[in-house]
Write an enzyme that holds these catalytic residues in place. Structure first.
Site, mmCIF file in Angstrom:
data_model
loop_
_atom_site.group_PDB
_atom_site.id
_atom_site.type_symbol
_atom_site.label_atom_id
_atom_site.label_comp_id
_atom_site.label_asym_id
_atom_site.label_seq_id
_atom_site.Cartn_x
_atom_site.Cartn_y
_atom_site.Cartn_z
ATOM 1 N N ARG A 271 -5.224 -13.856 -4.455
ATOM 2 C CA ARG A 271 -4.996 -12.461 -4.867
ATOM 3 C C ARG A 271 -3.540 -12.054 -4.676
ATOM 4 O O ARG A 271 -3.035 -11.206 -5.415
ATOM 5 C CB ARG A 271 -5.967 -11.547 -4.112
ATOM 6 C CG ARG A 271 -7.376 -11.723 -4.631
ATOM 7 C CD ARG A 271 -8.480 -11.134 -3.777
ATOM 8 N NE ARG A 271 -9.773 -11.508 -4.369
ATOM 9 C CZ ARG A 271 -10.948 -11.411 -3.771
ATOM 10 N NH1 ARG A 271 -11.013 -10.946 -2.531
ATOM 11 N NH2 ARG A 271 -12.063 -11.773 -4.387
ATOM 12 N N TYR B 162 -9.452 -10.866 -13.088
ATOM 13 C CA TYR B 162 -9.739 -12.146 -12.409
ATOM 14 C C TYR B 162 -9.336 -12.155 -10.932
ATOM 15 O O TYR B 162 -8.648 -11.254 -10.462
ATOM 16 C CB TYR B 162 -9.218 -13.356 -13.166
ATOM 17 C CG TYR B 162 -7.762 -13.537 -13.533
ATOM 18 C CD1 TYR B 162 -6.729 -12.867 -12.915
ATOM 19 C CD2 TYR B 162 -7.438 -14.456 -14.537
ATOM 20 C CE1 TYR B 162 -5.411 -13.101 -13.274
ATOM 21 C CE2 TYR B 162 -6.122 -14.688 -14.914
ATOM 22 C CZ TYR B 162 -5.110 -13.998 -14.281
ATOM 23 O OH TYR B 162 -3.826 -14.229 -14.630
ATOM 24 N N GLU B 163 -9.876 -13.149 -10.238
ATOM 25 C CA GLU B 163 -9.727 -13.283 -8.766
ATOM 26 C C GLU B 163 -10.182 -12.005 -8.045
ATOM 27 O O GLU B 163 -9.595 -11.591 -7.046
ATOM 28 C CB GLU B 163 -8.305 -13.717 -8.406
ATOM 29 C CG GLU B 163 -7.993 -15.056 -9.083
ATOM 30 C CD GLU B 163 -6.966 -15.904 -8.405
ATOM 31 O OE1 GLU B 163 -6.739 -15.722 -7.204
ATOM 32 O OE2 GLU B 163 -6.410 -16.780 -9.099
ATOM 33 N N GLY B 164 -11.228 -11.408 -8.588
ATOM 34 C CA GLY B 164 -11.801 -10.181 -8.018
ATOM 35 C C GLY B 164 -11.322 -8.979 -8.807
ATOM 36 O O GLY B 164 -10.128 -8.679 -8.817
#
Ligand code: CAA
Length: 380
Positions: free
Chosen positions: A243, A362-364
């Protein structure tokens, strides 16, 4: 408190800036149009040491800090976010995970080739029904004594077609919930492993995103990373660092759009003067500049936390949440500053606007970052 960068960090930042201008910029529009993976450019980034930036030099890495990594991510993303996501996934999700939790044999076999960019890797967590709700893994890795039998589908996998090494998260023991999940190293070409069709995307069109199918793939036991049941923790810990990389990507997209808007506003004339002289435009530039600087502080702080050995779950989530919003807001305004030209591909800002959106997903997603942030502040 010292806000200055070291000589080495400044040098790396300049190297990334030069590379982005000379190697990424010339064909970035064509790659975006044709959804062409930047194969040659990735090779050159490997030679520059950008693909294993934080990896120990004994495994072929550049042995640099996280600040250097975010500086490179920022500079590459100003020009080509498709190239920078390849760098981010390989560094944060694949190399970092392998170096931190892999066995010596796994590092020898895979890490050196990944860190030098000889091959690239992919991180496979998302599924058709397990995106934000990542504990709901349907992919199974059934324990068969000397190997795992892997079955299932993964979705939206960055580097899906081009990677050689895939870190695949899968459920071994459903009764144990997230404690029954493992992470396995899967190699391209293993029997039963099929790469699905490439996604036709709104943004980061040069990065290659695929679904993956696993049909009775026999993965040797020695390819499991960490202890039995460590897979979900592995994913969470790895994504916490990932992140920071995506936050730096968002920062770069915003800064790239701002730089273009600033330049254009000093050249383009309307009502007898450069448009920068109109307050309507000057105030937009002021907002962009302020928000980008605030995002930069959050991104650097998260990277600094990681380098200091502090917990960076919260600072990384805040950096990604805020920087991705700034990327979206800034790129929309940069298109507006460019007027009709902003809608035309050769001015680059429309691409940056399309590329910005994925940083909120993406990535949360941004909503997941708010879960991480709110849980952290309510717990403390
Ligand atoms: N570090 C270590 N452990 C962690 C952790 C962290 N940062 N976050 C959670 N965990 C642990 C918890 O402690 C818990 O373990 P214990 O029971 O042993 O305490 C376990 O993980 C489960 O945690 P939760 O109970 O909090 O689980 P949850 O179901 O409520 O979900 C979540 C947590 C934060 C929402 C998580 O599911 C999540 O992050 N979802 C988003 C997934 C995501 O980011 N996907 C991105 C895909 S990858 C990608 O995009 C890559 C690419 O190609 C670009």
């Amino acid at each position: 408190m010292d806000f200055s960068l070291t000589e080495e960090q400044l040098m790396i930042q300049q190297a990334a800036r030069d590379f982005a201008q000379t190697e990424l910029l010339p064909e970035v529009i064509e790659r975006d149009d044709a959804q062409r993976f930047p194969k040659e450019e990735v090779k050159k980034m490997g030679e520059l040491g950008f693909l294993g930036m934080m990896v120990d030099s004994k495994y072929g890495g550049s042995n640099l800090d996280t600040i250097s990594y975010v500086l490179v991510m920022e500079e590459l993303s100003k020009i080509d976010a498709s190239a920078s996501v390849i760098v981010s996934v390989n560094n944060s999700l694949v190399c970092w995970g392998l170096e931190t939790y892999g066995s010596e044999a796994q590092k020898e076999k895979y890490l050196t080739r990944l860190a030098t960019g000889e091959i690239i890797g992919a991180f496979c967590l998302s599924e058709p029904e397990a995106g934000s709700d990542a504990t709901s893994q349907k992919t199974t890795a059934i324990d068969k004594d000397d190997h795992y039998l892997l079955n299932g589908t993964k979705n939206w996998i960055t580097n899906g077609g081009t990677a050689e090494v895939y870190l695949v998260i899968a459920q071994t023991d459903r009764e144990k919930g997230h404690k029954g999940i493992n992470v396995l190293i899967v190699e391209k070409g293993m029997d039963g492993f099929e790469i699905g069709p490439k996604e036709n995307k709104l943004g980061i069109r040069g990065s290659d995103t695929h679904s993956l199918n696993f049909n009775d793939v026999k993965v040797p036991k020695e390819n499991r990373i960490g202890d039995d049941g460590f897979g979900f923790k592995f994913a969470m810990k790895t994504l916490a660092g990932g992140r920071i990389g995506i936050a730096a990507q968002a920062l770069g997209i915003a800064a790239g759009a701002y730089e273009l808007a600033l330049k254009y506003s000093k050249e383009r004339k309307a009502f007898g003067t450069e448009i920068a002289n109109h307050q309507a435009i000057a105030f937009k530039l002021a907002d962009m500049h302020t928000q980008i600087q605030a995002a930069r502080h959050l991104v650097y702080k998260a990277a600094w936390d990681k380098d200091q050995g502090e917990n960076y779950d919260l600072s990384g989530a805040m950096a990604k949440l805020y920087a991705s919003k700034v990327a979206m807001d800034t790129t929309i305004e940069a298109v507006q500053v460019h007027g009709g030209n902003g809608f035309v591909k050769e001015y680059h800002v429309e691409r940056l606007m399309r590329d910005a959106k994925i940083t909120q997903i993406y990535e949360g997603t941004s909503e997941i970052q708010k879960i991480v942030i709110s849980r952290s502040i309510l717990r403390d």
